[in-house]
Design a protein around this motif. Structure first.
Motif, PDB file in Angstrom:
ATOM      1  N   LYS A   4      -6.582  44.915  54.188  1.00 23.45           N
ATOM      2  CA  LYS A   4      -5.824  43.880  53.325  1.00 23.45           C
ATOM      3  C   LYS A   4      -4.413  44.308  52.991  1.00 23.45           C
ATOM      4  O   LYS A   4      -3.414  43.482  53.099  1.00 23.45           O
ATOM      5  CB  LYS A   4      -6.478  43.576  52.106  1.00 23.45           C
ATOM      6  CG  LYS A   4      -5.756  42.273  51.014  1.00 23.45           C
ATOM      7  CD  LYS A   4      -6.715  42.010  49.998  1.00 23.45           C
ATOM      8  CE  LYS A   4      -5.543  41.224  48.869  1.00 23.45           C
ATOM      9  NZ  LYS A   4      -6.017  40.894  47.709  1.00 23.45           N
ATOM     10  N   ASN A   5      -4.389  45.532  52.717  1.00 17.67           N
ATOM     11  CA  ASN A   5      -3.004  46.168  52.495  1.00 17.67           C
ATOM     12  C   ASN A   5      -2.250  46.212  53.701  1.00 17.67           C
ATOM     13  O   ASN A   5      -0.980  46.319  53.728  1.00 17.67           O
ATOM     14  CB  ASN A   5      -3.283  47.496  51.828  1.00 17.67           C
ATOM     15  CG  ASN A   5      -3.854  47.471  50.493  1.00 17.67           C
ATOM     16  OD1 ASN A   5      -3.924  46.593  49.652  1.00 17.67           O
ATOM     17  ND2 ASN A   5      -4.495  48.571  50.050  1.00 17.67           N
TER      18      ASN A   5
ATOM     19  N   GLU B 279      -0.815  42.836  54.307  1.00 17.14           N
ATOM     20  CA  GLU B 279       0.064  42.543  53.230  1.00 17.14           C
ATOM     21  C   GLU B 279       1.241  43.268  53.609  1.00 17.14           C
ATOM     22  O   GLU B 279       2.412  42.604  53.662  1.00 17.14           O
ATOM     23  CB  GLU B 279      -0.577  43.027  51.855  1.00 17.14           C
ATOM     24  CG  GLU B 279      -1.533  41.735  51.391  1.00 17.14           C
ATOM     25  CD  GLU B 279      -1.683  42.348  50.070  1.00 17.14           C
ATOM     26  OE1 GLU B 279      -1.636  43.380  49.488  1.00 17.14           O
ATOM     27  OE2 GLU B 279      -2.889  41.434  49.534  1.00 17.14           O
TER      28      GLU B 279
ATOM     29  N   MET C 238      -6.152  53.135  53.520  1.00 19.24           N
ATOM     30  CA  MET C 238      -5.321  52.111  53.162  1.00 19.24           C
ATOM     31  C   MET C 238      -6.356  50.997  53.704  1.00 19.24           C
ATOM     32  O   MET C 238      -6.913  51.038  55.039  1.00 19.24           O
ATOM     33  CB  MET C 238      -4.242  51.799  54.015  1.00 19.24           C
ATOM     34  CG  MET C 238      -3.257  50.550  53.907  1.00 19.24           C
ATOM     35  SD  MET C 238      -1.681  50.610  54.730  1.00 19.24           S
ATOM     36  CE  MET C 238      -0.749  51.408  53.457  1.00 19.24           C
TER      37      MET C 238
END
Length: 119
Positions: A4-5, A8, A1
Motif C-alpha cells: 500500500k505504501n 501510494e 515498506m
C-alpha cells in the motif's frame, strides 16, 4: 515498506507529474491574442510484491507522456466564438478529432446558451 505504501508513493509521484496546466497550457500573450497549447496525457503505473523464505520485497514504477495535439488562439478583439481558432497538430487522433469537432460547433453552442430560455 508495504504494498500500500509503495502504491501510494507512486500515485503521489504521478500527481506531481500530471497537473491541469499540462492539458491546457498557460497563455502566451501576443498582441491582441492569447495562445494556448492543448495536450494529450497518458500515464501508467504498476507495482508488485514477492515473498520467499528469506523475506519479501516490493517494487513499483510509473511513467507519463505528454503530446501536444492542438493550438488554440483567442483573438481578444473578436467577441464570442468567432474569436476562437483551434489548429490541430499532426495526424488527427481521437482526442484531436474531438477537439476539432467541438471547435466547429462552438459558435452554435454559445449562441444557444446566450438565447433567452423559452418556457
Amino acid at each position: 515498506m508495504t504494498e500500500k505504501n509503495v502504491l501510494e508513493g507512486v500515485l503521489d509521484h504521478l500527481q506531481t507529474m500530471v497537473s491541469s496546466n499540462i492539458l491546457l497550457s498557460d497563455p502566451i500573450e501576443s498582441g491582441n491574442r492569447s495562445i494556448f497549447t492543448i495536450s494529450s496525457v497518458g500515464f501508467g503505473f504498476g507495482g508488485g510484491e514477492g515473498r520467499s523464505n528469506d523475506g519479501g520485497a516490493g517494487a513499483a514504477g510509473a511513467g507519463a507522456g505528454v503530446t501536444p495535439i492542438a493550438v488554440m488562439v483567442i483573438h481578444k478583439d473578436i467577441p464570442g466564438a468567432e474569436g476562437v481558432q483551434i489548429f490541430t497538430l499532426g495526424k488527427k487522433g481521437e482526442v484531436a478529432q474531438a477537439i476539432s469537432t467541438a471547435a466547429e460547433s462552438l459558435p452554435s453552442v454559445i449562441d444557444a446558451l446566450r438565447s433567452p430560455k423559452k418556457e
